[in-house]
Design a protein around this motif. Structure first.
Motif: not given
Length: 583
Positions: A520-522, A181-186
């Motif tokens: 974001d993770r769920v 996963p690519i996570l976070g803002q931007n």
């Protein structure tokens, strides 16, 4: 506002004006005009009284030259606004007069095309202050016009800073989907003006799945389509999947390297080229919906792997009785007015309603949630099945020799494949010119083919067609609330290991000009689905959650909001065939 899918918090859809059209086609009443206002303060009298031009009305504003001030503090000279053209929604309007009426400041406008459901009278006093073109005139708040003009100005300023295509990040290497996963803002795709429907759809299709990758490389002779395809492939999908560092200067001027980030200018150029390729200029700057985007890809690239046919009807020689689609827009009137149901049930009901069956086992399936009417979804809540198992009620098998189908339940499991027999028989068989059928024989025909083979039979490997072994696995859900699209997408890491992510291309804004995407993770995604299918209080509890009047300081928790979005706002459900290798 999205033209077809646009759900309010109460689960109903608000129909927007749609894409621009030519001729005398009437457009829907713009969303910023409340038609119910026509009934307020309407004096008793005949319809002729309401439509009469009031020549002595002291509120007549065409001769006013003094500087006025709108409710938001914008100072303006009414005479300077006359004949200005403004875009509201999806259409253009010309300012014809300034009308102060009661305590309201209005502009009288004329639409570029006829309007539905409005007779040109003032919504405040129900009078006709000024003669406007028939079926084209209406009144709108002064502030709405200035907000539209300000938005246009901001967009023009943004356009001046656009990168040309040759300056965009580009990755020519054919990259597989992301495995972590690519996570976070931007992260993900940066939203452009009115682009969230396309951002979220592309993220669903390509970030963590390769079921649509053939679309990126399908052969085409048209130069415009080749350019469009290259832009989608090298400047968007491969960049999204890559580890290149995109250097972005954020609000506090800290340089940071972004992995898996597609900048908004790439989407701008994609929409521009899509407008040119389809001849539909509204793709460039109008809020549309994923259906229109997917249908455009289907038509431009002849990409329609989903094939359906009427039950108990074999494909004819040219396969002209086969219907092809890129997605399945489901039908289910919900006659019992059920609060909720699951996708697999809706899909089966939809096939029965038409009726139709799958002519082949599809590589993927995009299921579009049904609507009871144009403006209301059939079910308030929809549970997305994590897996849909195919069976003889869904998939049609046809014997190559006698054309018997599996529509008869007594013979449904009586179909076999034999590659050796097909290789020997195919020149004499009448088969469709497409791959619109599953190669198989009924047991009777197969026995006849094998009867005189003798020792040669040992080279024939006949196997029963195991329709029920084919599973379609959920890998993305595209959701809409009002006119904003977000997505839940599955990141398949290793074999059975996976996790669900939430994507929003416009989760935040900087200075009202730059969108901040978020991934974001769920962690509770599958738990929600499991609970929804077992807990009788799950959806009543969601109803109670929605009904609570909360002040702005007591917003929904992030978890509650996403749970609502999944079950209440889910509109497009993406499934992939687990038994197909897409490499």
């Amino acid at each position: 506002m999205a033209s077809q899918w646009s759900y309010s918090d109460h689960g109903t859809a608000m129909s927007g004006a749609g894409s621009s059209s030519t001729g005398n086609t009437k457009s829907e009443l713009p969303s910023y005009y409340n038609a119910t206002d026509q009934t307020k303060n309407i004096p008793m009298g005949s319809s002729a009284d309401r439509s009469r031009i009031t020549t002595n009305d002291s509120n007549h504003g065409t001769s006013t030259t003094a500087t006025k001030q709108s409710e938001t503090g914008v100072k303006f000279n009414p005479s300077e606004m006359l004949e200005k053209v403004v875009r509201l929604g999806n259409s253009l309007y010309r300012v014809k007069a300034y009308i102060p009426c009661g305590n309201k400041q209005l502009f009288a406008l004329e639409s570029e095309k006829p309007l539905r459901g409005y007779d040109g009278v003032c919504p405040v006093c129900a009078k006709q202050h000024i003669l406007l073109a028939e079926s084209r005139g209406f009144y709108v708040a002064v502030d709405s016009v200035f907000q539209a003009l300000e938005q246009k100005k901001l967009e023009e300023e943004r356009l001046q800073g656009r990168k040309s295509i040759d300056r965009l990040d580009s990755v020519k290497e054919n990259l597989p989907p992301l495995k972590s996963p690519i996570l976070g803002q931007n992260k993900g795709i940066e939203g452009d003006s009115n682009s969230c429907y396309m951002d979220a759809t592309i993220f669903c299709m390509f970030a963590y799945s390769n079921v649509f990758d053939s679309l990126l490389n399908v052969k085409t002779e048209k130069k415009s389509l080749t350019q469009l395809q290259k832009l989608l492939r090298e400047n968007i999908v491969h960049v999204l999947r890559s580890n290149i560092g995109f250097v972005e200067q954020n609000i506090v001027h800290v340089l940071r390297s972004n992995i898996g980030f597609v900048e908004r200018d790439a989407l701008y150029h994609l929409r521009t080229q899509l407008s040119e390729a389809t001849g539909d200029s509204s793709f460039k700057d109008v809020e549309k919906d994923p259906t229109e985007f997917l249908r455009a890809l289907e038509g431009l690239f002849n990409f329609a792997p989903l094939k359906t046919i009427a039950p108990d009807q074999p494909p004819n020689a040219t396969a002209s009785n086969i219907t092809t689609n890129i997605m399945w827009e489901m039908f289910d009137p919900n006659p019992h007015n059920m609060l909720s149901t699951n996708i697999a049930t809706i899909f089966l009901n939809s096939l029965s309603e038409i009726p139709a069956k799958l002519a082949t086992i599809p590589p993927f399936l995009i299921l579009v949630a049904p609507r009871h009417t144009r403006s209301q979804r059939s079910y308030r809540y929809i549970i997305p099945d994590r897996q849909i198992a195919l069976d003889n009620k869904i998939v049609q098998l046809v014997c190559l020799k006698c054309q018997l189908t599996n529509h008869n339940s007594d013979r449904a499991n009586d179909f076999y494949s034999c590659e050796s027999c097909f290789a020997r028989e195919s020149p004499s068989l009448i088969t469709p010119e497409t791959d619109a059928k599953i190669v198989c024989y009924c047991s009777t025909c197969l026995s006849e083919l094998h009867r005189d083979l003798g020792k040669e039979l040992i080279n024939h490997n006949a196997r029963r067609i195991p329709v029920e072994q084919h599973k379609l696995n959920l890998f993305a859900v595209l959701c809409i609330e009002v006119a904003h699209y977000v997505a839940f997408v599955k990141c398949q890491k290793q074999q059975e290991q996976h996790e669900w992510l939430f994507f929003d291309s416009m989760s935040d804004r900087i200075h009202n000009e730059k969108n901040i995407p978020l991934v974001d993770r769920v962690p509770d995604f599958e738990k929600w689905i499991e609970t929804a299918g077992k807990d009788n209080y799950f959806f009543p509890d969601l109803d109670e959650l929605r009904k609570q009047a909360r002040p702005s300081s007591q917003k929904f928790t992030e978890n509650d909001m996403r749970r609502l979005r999944l079950f209440r706002d889910g509109a497009f459900f993406f499934y992939e065939n687990s038994s197909v290798n897409y490499q």
